[in-house]
Design an enzyme around this catalytic site. Structure first.
Site, PDB file in Angstrom:
ATOM      1  N   ASP A 145      -6.461  -5.973  -2.267  1.00 48.42           N
ATOM      2  CA  ASP A 145      -5.066  -6.304  -2.562  1.00 48.42           C
ATOM      3  C   ASP A 145      -4.959  -7.335  -3.684  1.00 48.42           C
ATOM      4  OD1 ASP A 145      -4.297  -4.487  -0.664  1.00 48.42           O
ATOM      5  OD2 ASP A 145      -3.814  -5.983   0.865  1.00 48.42           O
ATOM      6  N   HIS A 155       0.819  -1.209   0.000  1.00 49.55           N
ATOM      7  CA  HIS A 155       0.000   0.000   0.000  1.00 49.55           C
ATOM      8  C   HIS A 155       0.855   1.262   0.000  1.00 49.55           C
ATOM      9  CE1 HIS A 155      -3.064  -2.608   2.382  1.00 49.55           C
ATOM     10  NE2 HIS A 155      -3.184  -2.810   1.087  1.00 49.55           N
ATOM     11  N   LYS A 172       5.916   5.697   7.646  1.00 50.31           N
ATOM     12  CA  LYS A 172       5.413   4.804   8.693  1.00 50.31           C
ATOM     13  C   LYS A 172       6.562   4.282   9.537  1.00 50.31           C
ATOM     14  CE  LYS A 172       1.584   3.295   5.776  1.00 50.31           C
ATOM     15  NZ  LYS A 172       0.987   2.174   5.033  1.00 50.31           N
ATOM     16  N   TYR A 208       1.747   1.047  14.139  1.00 50.73           N
ATOM     17  CA  TYR A 208       2.579   1.979  13.381  1.00 50.73           C
ATOM     18  C   TYR A 208       2.081   3.408  13.503  1.00 50.73           C
ATOM     19  CZ  TYR A 208      -0.948   0.950   9.711  1.00 50.73           C
ATOM     20  OH  TYR A 208      -2.108   0.750   9.007  1.00 50.73           O
TER      21      TYR A 208
END
Length: 181
Positions: free
Chosen positions: A168, A61, A70, A130
């Protein structure tokens, strides 16, 4: 905290100093001034936490207009974490790096803006946390296929097909994916 640049130097593996005894442990997971010194001047605006079962693969992503850096870690279980350079002008464009993150090694991975990100759960389950440098923008999210032949990511699958979301599964091929300039 130790900071180690990986094969793509903008992606950094962080190893905290852990102080433990029979009562448990203590560790610092983030310190702004050290992070800026080793990773860059970024501010975090959103924290996320997910739980996934063994064999789940989330990603690859990225957001193009609202790119997210991140800082990722695993607080339960183990994952194989991957960053793919989506910056067209970069000398490492189209390359990937991976690291095993686990509750045991307590390592963190810095994935800067301009990278696609994914992880694959190798333990029975994993909790993944995260920090993000920008807010999630659902209309700006892109997904690249986990098994893209041009990227040839060496996932530790042990002969089993990962479970992915419908989104996905419909991800773009790397060569067709929009990239950062």
């Amino acid at each position: 905290m130790e900071y180690q640049a990986l094969a793509i130097p903008d992606v950094v593996l962080l190893t905290p100093k852990v102080f433990g005894d029979e009562r448990g442990f203590f560790m610092e997971t983030f310190r702004q001034n050290e992070f800026e010194q080793h990773c860059g001047d970024y501010q975090f605006v959103q924290d996320n936490h997910s739980k996934s079962a063994k064999g789940i693969l989330r990603g690859l992503h990225y957001q193009l207009e609202n790119p997210q850096g991140k800082l990722v870690r695993v607080t339960r279980g183990e994952v194989f974490d991957v960053a793919v350079d989506m910056r067209k002008g970069s000398s490492t464009y189209g390359q990937w790096v991976g690291a095993t993150l686990s509750e045991d090694n307590k390592q963190l991975l810095w994935v800067p803006p301009g990278f696609a990100h994914a992880f694959y759960v190798t333990s029975d389950e994993a909790e993944f946390q995260y920090k993000c440098t920008d807010y999630y923008a659902p209309g700006d999210e892109y997904s690249i296929r986990w098994n893209d032949p041009d990227l040839a990511i060496d996932w530790p699958l042990n002969g089993t097909e990962p479970r992915v979301s419908e989104k996905d599964a419909q991800g773009l091929l790397f060569r067709d994916a929009p990239c950062f300039k």
